[in-house]
Motif scaffolding. Structure first.
Motif, PDB file in Angstrom:
ATOM      1  N   ARG A 189       0.812  -1.213   0.000  1.00  0.00           N
ATOM      2  CA  ARG A 189       0.000   0.000   0.000  1.00  0.00           C
ATOM      3  C   ARG A 189       0.848   1.266   0.000  1.00  0.00           C
ATOM      4  O   ARG A 189       0.494   2.245  -0.659  1.00  0.00           O
ATOM      5  N   THR A 199      -4.973  -1.373  -8.038  1.00  0.00           N
ATOM      6  CA  THR A 199      -4.329  -1.654  -6.752  1.00  0.00           C
ATOM      7  C   THR A 199      -3.950  -3.120  -6.635  1.00  0.00           C
ATOM      8  O   THR A 199      -3.736  -3.627  -5.529  1.00  0.00           O
ATOM      9  N   GLU A 336      -5.232   2.771  -0.534  1.00  0.00           N
ATOM     10  CA  GLU A 336      -4.874   1.848  -1.596  1.00  0.00           C
ATOM     11  C   GLU A 336      -3.838   2.408  -2.574  1.00  0.00           C
ATOM     12  O   GLU A 336      -3.014   1.659  -3.112  1.00  0.00           O
TER      13      GLU A 336
END
Length: 775
Positions: A189, A199, A336
């Protein structure tokens, strides 16, 4: 460019390989499509059910039957007059090291690898190493699971190459000596230093802007095109590319202008750039305009009020669309996409430091804040070179500046905006910032809108689809006609869709849910009747019961339960994919058992019976509009007939391909067959040079009819908002003026119309009509 008549999307996977597609050919030929639209066919991670995790661009996937199987499919299809369209994935490939041999070589040899230029890796950010967030826990807790096997480092089933000369080092020294850093998956992250797809750390971004990378990753696809195996292409996620326009120009030249459509999601009134060398989009803009016709604007407003009363959600957590979408964007950027944001901060800081006195004193924190406030205000997926100043507007910049407590520090906003627009200097770093800003903007919009806000703001689930606008869910007939005229004039070869592998609900499910907008009071009464089920929260209950309505009240516990868990995790309000709340998720499953998956589903089935005709009108109306409006209709597997599916993987279940079904078709399949056969018989009426003319009904219920004429040869007419129409007394006194000539009903050959058609007569057998000029 030769346009397909209609395409049919098949989801290939090991359980449905080329041989299975070949077995379906007799059915598809009888259906009347001109091309099969195949999901990605290049070598992918073993067992992949989608194929977007490509591991080798030089080979056709062995699990599907290999290149021989693909060529055999193409030959068999050609004998039946059917061509092939391939879905290609230029933006990313699998980051599974043991399956991606190019990435393996980069991790073994570092920046000196000939494949290092394939990937967007920020070597400096990782102190010269690529972060690999693959460990189940912190490194110290996982050391015992790491073993050296010759020149390979193993971790469970995963394996990684060892840098030359390091195999004999003690483990701690060996780990520090590699071109990569194994790390806990949670570090992705904030610490990741390679570009990924959205992501998803398991998909690493490709640099196809590099000519050598383009050549290597497209060689097999272009060979298949040159050999006549493939007739056209569908390009996945072009917004992820550094320069989509340049890529599409290169692809157009390499394929010599073959029919190509791109998965470009257009937002609101956004238009596809006119200079792009493609036939159009994959059709989500058409989906939004079709669905919007069946969302009653008055009823939508009533549903919104009822939704806020029932759920009690706050304005920015589902109560209203704009603040909900904005809050979701902040969440995605700071969680994210934190690593992507930090990459932009580092690049901007370097540019400012090298730019002279006018830019040197902008602190990283100010640039970070400016980036965040500008990115959340980009109203579309991404800005492009042309028209970027409209997307990154001065008004957006002024709003971003207002967030700063010290006015002088807000000048960082101007720096970031000018860098994103390409106005602040020149050079590789400047160009890199502009491209990565746009790429990050695309990922932000997709993750915050499609994969978060759509699950938080849910008054009417049928409008929460890719490319949709919950703030403006309804589309008037005039707006629809304007859109179709635009397609006929500017993009006649674009694809149009109603259901895809990415839609959250199939067209059939959305058609049933859309009925709620026509009579919110019936929906409110249903909610009162099922109130006894112990839902974990009112927001989830609202979603669950609308989902059940979409399935016609079928008590399919596993399917509903899986969809609700995905909805809850995507919304990230009570549980998430990475921080799952076991107690909450158990409550969700218990609710499904006792509620929509249990005895209370009977209430939904009764409700479905009372609204069945309205749902039928929505389903058939949307289908016929899709099949006859400007563009090339793309049918998702199974949707030519009644097909109720929820979000993936539910929508990737196998479907039957029985030619016998074509002999005695059901209601929707009969409409589909008639439209596709008419397209095949009258290609000029629907092709690149065809025309589109809106037809407008006259009388007290005129707004309930949408009709148009294609090239003076075919008339389409459908019923919209049929439940309200019935409540108002039906079609009495409403007629549809037809173009000159005699018109035969393609769906009932014994019926003919001239002059003005009485709509009660036109729609006597079905809520839709397809007419062909016969004299």
């Amino acid at each position: 460019m030769t346009l397909p008549t209609a395409t049919y999307r098949l989801q290939l996977q090991p359980a449905f390989p080329f041989a299975a597609a070949q077995a379906a050919l007799p059915y598809l030929a009888g259906l009347g499509v001109s091309h099969l639209h195949l999901s990605p066919v290049l070598e992918a991670v073993p067992g992949s059910t989608h194929g977007y995790d490509v591991t080798d661009h030089s080979a056709v996937r062995r699990e599907l039957g290999g290149e021989a199987g693909l060529r055999q499919l193409a030959d068999a299809a050609r004998q039946l007059g059917i061509g092939l369209i391939l879905d290609i994935v230029p933006n990313h490939m699998s980051a599974s090291v043991r399956h991606n041999r190019r990435l393996w070589d980069v991790l073994r040899a570092g920046p000196a690898s000939p494949y290092a230029r394939w990937f967007d890796i920020d070597w400096a950010a990782g102190d010269g190493r690529v972060l690999l967030p693959v460990l189940g826990g912190p490194l110290g807790a996982e050391l015992d699971r790491l073993t050296v096997d010759g020149d390979v480092l193993r971790y469970g089933e995963a394996s990684f190459p060892l840098r030359e000369g390091t195999a004999e080092l003690p483990l701690a020294d060996l780990l520090d000596a590699q071109w990569y850093r194994l790390a806990w998956w949670r570090l992705a992250r904030t610490e990741l230093n390679y570009r990924r797809f959205f992501t998803i750390s398991e998909l690493i971004g490709l640099r196809v802007e590099d000519e050598s990378v383009f050549a290597a990753t497209h060689a097999k696809i272009l060979e298949l095109v040159r050999d006549g195996v493939v007739d056209g292409l569908r390009v996945d996620h072009p917004d992820g590319l550094a320069d989509p326009e340049a890529y599409l120009r290169r692809l157009h030249e390499a394929t010599r202008g073959r029919w190509t459509v791109i998965e470009k999601i257009l937002t609101g009134d956004e238009r596809l750039p006119s200079g792009w060398q493609v036939a159009g989009t994959t059709g989500y803009d058409a989906l939004r305009h079709i669905d919007g016709l069946f969302a009653d604007p008055e009823g939508v407003d009533q549903l919104r009020s009822l939704y806020r009363q029932f759920t009690g959600v706050e304005d920015d957590l589902g109560g209203r669309w704009e603040p909900t979408a904005r809050r979701a964007a902040y969440r995605v950027l700071t969680h994210e996409l934190a690593a992507e944001t930090e990459h932009l901060v580092r690049v901007a800081t370097r540019i400012c430091a090298a730019g002279g006195p006018s830019t040197r004193d902008h602190a990283p924190w100010a640039l970070r804040l400016a980036l965040r406030e500008l990115l959340v205000r980009v109203p579309v997926y991404r800005p492009y070179r042309t028209g970027a100043e409209v997307v990154l507007s001065e008004s957006a910049a002024e709003e971003a500046k207002a967030v700063f407590s010290v006015a002088e520090e807000s000048a960082a906003v101007d720096v970031v905006r000018d860098l994103a627009l390409g106005l602040l200097g020149e050079g590789p770093e400047h160009e890199h910032f502009r491209a990565r800003f746009a790429q990050t903007s695309s990922a932000l919009h997709a993750k915050s809108v499609e994969d978060k806000a759509f699950y938080r703001y849910t008054p009417l689930l049928s409008v929460n689809e890719v490319g949709g606008d919950p703030a403006r869910p309804s589309v008037t007939p005039d707006e629809f006609h304007a859109f179709c005229s635009h397609l006929a004039r500017d993009w006649p070869g674009t694809a149009t869709v109603l259901s895809t592998h990415d839609t959250k609900r199939s067209a059939e499910v959305r058609a049933r849910i859309a009925v709620l907008s026509e009579h919110p009071r019936r929906w409110a009464a249903l909610l009162e009747r099922v109130a006894g089920a112990p839902a974990p929260d009112a927001h989830l209950a609202w979603i669950a019961w609308q989902t059940s309505v979409g399935l016609g009240g079928a008590p399919e516990r596993e399917r509903i339960g899986a969809a609700l868990l995905k909805s809850a995790r995507e919304a990230a309000l009570r549980t998430t994919w990475t921080e799952q709340d076991a107690a909450y998720e158990d409550a969700v499953n218990a609710f499904v058992e006792s509620g929509p998956g249990g005895e209370l589903s009977e209430a939904v089935r009764e409700f479905a019976k009372t609204t069945a005709e309205a749902a039928r009108a929505n389903s058939l109306g949307a289908a016929l509009l899709h099949l006859t409006m400007p563009g090339v209709p793309d049918l998702y597997q199974g949707t030519e007939a009644e097909y109720a599916a929820l979000v993936d993987p539910d929508n990737r279940r196998p479907v039957p391909f029985d030619p016998a079904a074509l002999a005695e078709p059901g209601d929707k399949l009969a409409v589909t067959l008639a439209a596709l056969r008419l397209r095949r018989e009258l290609p000029g009426a629907f092709g690149a040079s065809s025309t589109y003319a809106a037809l407008r009904a006259r009388g007290p219920r005129a707004e309930h009819c949408v009709a148009f004429c294609r090239s003076g040869e075919v008339v389409t007419a459908v019923t919209r908002l049929s439940l309200r129409l019935a409540d108002a007394g039906g079609w009495t006194g409403t007629r549809l003026p037809l173009p000159d000539g005699t018109w035969a009903d393609v769906l009932a050959s014994d019926r003919h119309f001239t002059g003005e058609a009485d709509l009660a007569a036109l729609f006597a057998r079905r809520p839709v009509a397809l007419l062909r000029r016969v004299a």
